[in-house]
Design a protein around this motif. Structure first.
Motif, PDB file in Angstrom:
ATOM      1  N   GLN A  89       0.819  -1.206   0.000  1.00  0.00           N
ATOM      2  CA  GLN A  89       0.000   0.000   0.000  1.00  0.00           C
ATOM      3  C   GLN A  89       0.853   1.255   0.000  1.00  0.00           C
ATOM      4  O   GLN A  89       0.336   2.368  -0.007  1.00  0.00           O
ATOM      5  N   ASP A  90       2.167   1.067  -0.058  1.00  0.00           N
ATOM      6  CA  ASP A  90       3.065   2.186   0.166  1.00  0.00           C
ATOM      7  C   ASP A  90       4.409   1.931  -0.512  1.00  0.00           C
ATOM      8  O   ASP A  90       4.949   0.820  -0.432  1.00  0.00           O
ATOM      9  N   ALA A 170       0.863   3.350   7.469  1.00  0.00           N
ATOM     10  CA  ALA A 170       1.998   3.433   6.548  1.00  0.00           C
ATOM     11  C   ALA A 170       1.999   4.738   5.763  1.00  0.00           C
ATOM     12  O   ALA A 170       3.065   5.301   5.475  1.00  0.00           O
ATOM     13  N   SER A 171       0.817   5.239   5.407  1.00  0.00           N
ATOM     14  CA  SER A 171       0.756   6.483   4.638  1.00  0.00           C
ATOM     15  C   SER A 171       1.209   7.679   5.463  1.00  0.00           C
ATOM     16  O   SER A 171       1.871   8.587   4.947  1.00  0.00           O
ATOM     17  N   SER A 174       4.949   7.514   5.624  1.00  0.00           N
ATOM     18  CA  SER A 174       5.588   7.998   4.399  1.00  0.00           C
ATOM     19  C   SER A 174       5.563   9.522   4.335  1.00  0.00           C
ATOM     20  O   SER A 174       6.511  10.149   3.837  1.00  0.00           O
ATOM     21  N   ASN A 224      -5.753  10.055   3.245  1.00  0.00           N
ATOM     22  CA  ASN A 224      -5.597   9.913   1.797  1.00  0.00           C
ATOM     23  C   ASN A 224      -6.920  10.242   1.118  1.00  0.00           C
ATOM     24  O   ASN A 224      -7.989   9.927   1.638  1.00  0.00           O
ATOM     25  N   ASN A 257       1.611   9.297  -3.021  1.00  0.00           N
ATOM     26  CA  ASN A 257       2.179   7.970  -2.825  1.00  0.00           C
ATOM     27  C   ASN A 257       1.454   6.987  -3.732  1.00  0.00           C
ATOM     28  O   ASN A 257       0.505   7.350  -4.429  1.00  0.00           O
TER      29      ASN A 257
END
Length: 341
Positions: A89-90, A170-171, A174, A224, A257
């Motif tokens: 996902q990243d 995770a987003s 990042s 997101n 991303n």
């Protein structure tokens, strides 16, 4: 359009249930890695989003999917990993695997299909879709005129206690990596310290942030864009109170991303694994990412299903490469140091 979207989602949910059943059956046998002709896909992307895709592709390229997987597990397994592919996902997670020497170089036809900005410069992984970091906000609590152009505006007294974030996601990590890259370690630490001192609200994921804003429990949240798009598809714009604010001027908060995929060097059938990736780049699949997931396609010009949103080319992300997001461990270290997690 709303009715059509609900029907599509019902079909997608049924497809996800079918693939979940097949995965359970495969993983409860004597050999959890499947047979020699079946690809093993580790997926960091959720089953509800990509399960129907995996099922469809599995009709021509046999694949068993295991969801909720992280790059850390593959790093721990090393050359003992049963996985043939990792669907992340990243970009940062795939970058970590590439830096560890665990990814097989992709064929030129796969690499060259995707624009340079949305794939690894080393050819070790490629993207399938893109998403922008945004600030979702409640117009009942915040005026659009008062929204900041960048993340420094979240540090003001006016925003105290009003912003949600998901520190273990995770987003978000990042985003912090992008912050480190653009402002340096000291600059990133300074921003995070000031952000935490402004009493932000911590959530377990992006979905709960969107829900809290729409329910009026939260004025704004870092998330997101596609979570909001999915809400609008399901409920209609008039029934979703929250609105999106895109940061500008190459701000770290405007990071773009990607969902991305790579083939492990230990893969038993690398050619079949490459073919699986090719299926993720077909027009049909790219349309799926736009219309069902709400993400930006990285190939073609399929628009998002909600009018008024910027196109991928109109976004203004920070000037970094996705390969640079690989230092996940450094970001984890910083988040622990400042007490964000």
């Amino acid at each position: 359009m709303q009715t059509t979207s609900l029907i599509r989602r019902a079909i997608a949910t049924a497809g996800a249930a079918l693939i979940a059943t097949s995965v359970l059956a495969a993983c409860t046998g004597s050999d959890s890695s499947g047979d020699d002709e079946t690809l093993i896909l580790y997926s960091g992307r959720s089953e509800s989003l990509v399960g129907p895709l995996v099922e469809r592709i599995g009709g021509t390229i046999p694949v068993t999917a295991a969801y909720d997987k992280k790059a850390a597990q593959i790093l721990e397994e090393g050359d003992r990993s049963p996985a043939d592919l990792f669907f992340a996902q990243d970009a940062g997670e795939l970058g970590a695997l590439a830096d560890a020497g665990l990814l097989e170089p992709l064929p030129a036809d796969i690499v060259e299909t995707v624009p340079d900005a949305y794939r690894s410069g080393t050819g070790s992984w490629t993207s399938t879709s893109a998403r922008s970091r945004v600030l979702i906000y409640d117009p009942r609590q915040l005026s659009s005129d008062d929204l900041p152009a960048g993340i420094d505006g979240l540090l003001t007294p006016e925003m105290r206690g009003k912003v949600g974030y998901a520190p273990t996601n995770a987003s978000f990590k990042s985003f912090v990596t992008a912050l480190r890259l653009t402002r340096g370690e000291d600059g990133a630490r300074e921003w995070l310290t000031a952000f935490l001192a402004n009493d932000p609200k911590s959530f377990e994921g992006n979905g709960p942030i969107v829900e809290a804003v729409n329910n009026g429990q939260l004025a704004a949240g870092l998330t997101n864009h596609y979570y909001w798009v999915q809400e609008v598809q399901e409920k209609g714009l008039e029934n979703v109170p929250g609105r999106l604010h895109f940061f500008s001027d190459q701000d770290p908060g405007a990071l773009v991303n990607v969902g991305a995929i790579g083939v492990l060097k230990t893969a038993g059938d690398k050619e079949a694994a490459f073919d699986f990736i090719r299926q993720l780049h077909t027009p049909e699949t790219q349309t799926y990412f736009a219309t069902e997931v709400g993400e930006y396609p990285v190939i073609g010009d399929e628009p998002l299903p909600v009018e008024g949103l910027p196109t991928l080319n109109q976004l203004s992300p920070p000037k970094i490469t996705l390969d640079e997001l690989a230092d996940v461990s450094g970001t984890d270290k910083l988040l622990n140091e400042v007490g964000a997690v």
